[in-house]
Write an enzyme that holds these catalytic residues in place. Structure first.
Site, PDB file in Angstrom:
ATOM      1  N   SER A  52       0.867  -1.126   0.097  1.00 51.79           N
ATOM      2  CA  SER A  52       0.155  -0.115   0.005  1.00 51.79           C
ATOM      3  C   SER A  52       0.861   1.388   0.042  1.00 51.79           C
ATOM      4  CB  SER A  52      -0.971  -0.005   1.089  1.00 51.79           C
ATOM      5  OG  SER A  52      -0.180   0.198   2.341  1.00 51.79           O
ATOM      6  N   LYS A  93       1.372   4.151   6.826  1.00 54.06           N
ATOM      7  CA  LYS A  93       0.707   4.798   6.089  1.00 54.06           C
ATOM      8  C   LYS A  93       1.467   6.258   6.078  1.00 54.06           C
ATOM      9  CE  LYS A  93      -2.518   1.815   5.429  1.00 54.06           C
ATOM     10  NZ  LYS A  93      -2.327   1.210   3.868  1.00 54.06           N
TER      11      LYS A  93
END
Length: 253
Positions: A52, A93
């Site tokens: 991701s 993230k």
């Protein structure tokens, strides 16, 4: 008849060389071990679990993340966090919004906006969500105070704050969920230090200051060099001494 010999003595040079080699080993051990100890106290190694954050962090990458308090996080930081509402799994993230920000898509050129300012995000890559790496879905969210809005760099596959927009916090997570900030990629070897994005530096509050990981890695490398150099002095000096021709003795009658 009286004989007197004058032989070239090397003891002084030998003692000095031995002393310097011992000092090099001692300093090297201090730098090497000190760098490792400081690194263990300040940093935590992590393995990136998914793709991701590609292309910035490939799946399986080994990173060093500085142990910090959530209050130290700034926009643009790549953080390691764990939120029970997100499955209680350790995740990595990028912070794109902090308390009070309005994060939206899409602004000029299809770019992500923070408080109406379009962001240039070159780290996304051309395949991370359309031309220039733009976010494909349209959305708008206001970040509660004391919280963070987080997105993956691969906006086409990342399950991030956009997947939780229907939550009470509109996809944001509390700062207290952050356990570390990624400072360096140690594997693959060409990863290097993680940059602070220029686009976020222009926003109020700026970006965070990189941790001391570069200094610690330099200390460890310098320490290893000094240890090897100091330890090699004895064998090298002996080898060179064995090849040297013995000095001739001068005789006086």
């Amino acid at each position: 008849m009286r004989m007197s010999g004058t032989t070239k003595k090397r003891d002084g040079h030998g003692r000095l060389g031995s002393a310097l080699s011992g000092l090099a080993v001692a300093v090297g051990c201090l730098l090497f071990l000190g760098g490792f100890v400081a690194g263990a106290l300040l940093y935590q190694p992590y393995t990136v679990p998914t793709g991701s954050m590609a292309p910035t962090l490939a799946v399986g990458s080994k990173v060093l993340a500085q142990r910090i308090d959530g209050d130290e996080v700034r926009r643009g930081d790549i953080v390691v966090f764990k939120d029970p509402l997100w499955g209680d799994a350790t995740m990595v993230k990028r912070v794109v919004g902090i308390g009070g920000d309005t994060v939206a898509c899409c602004g000029t050129g299809g770019r992500l906006t923070v408080n109406g300012t379009p962001l240039d995000e070159p780290y996304l890559g051309t395949g991370a969500g359309g031309p220039g790496g733009v976010v494909p879905e349209e959305f708008s969210a206001t970040v509660p105070e004391g919280s963070l809005f987080l997105l993956g760099d691969d906006r086409t596959t990342s399950l991030d704050s956009r997947s939780h927009l229907e939550d009470t916090a509109q996809g944001s997570v509390p700062r207290s969920t952050v356990v570390a900030r990624v400072d360096s990629v140690v594997w693959p070897l060409d990863g290097g230090l993680v940059d602070r994005p220029a686009a976020f530096a222009a926003l109020p509050g700026g970006v965070s200051t990189p941790g001391p990981v570069g200094l610690l890695l330099t200390a460890i490398a310098a320490g290893a060099f000094l240890i090897l150099a100091g330890a090699a002095y004895g064998p090298v000096a002996k080898l060179l001494g064995g090849r040297a021709k013995p000095a001739r003795e001068k005789v006086k009658a």
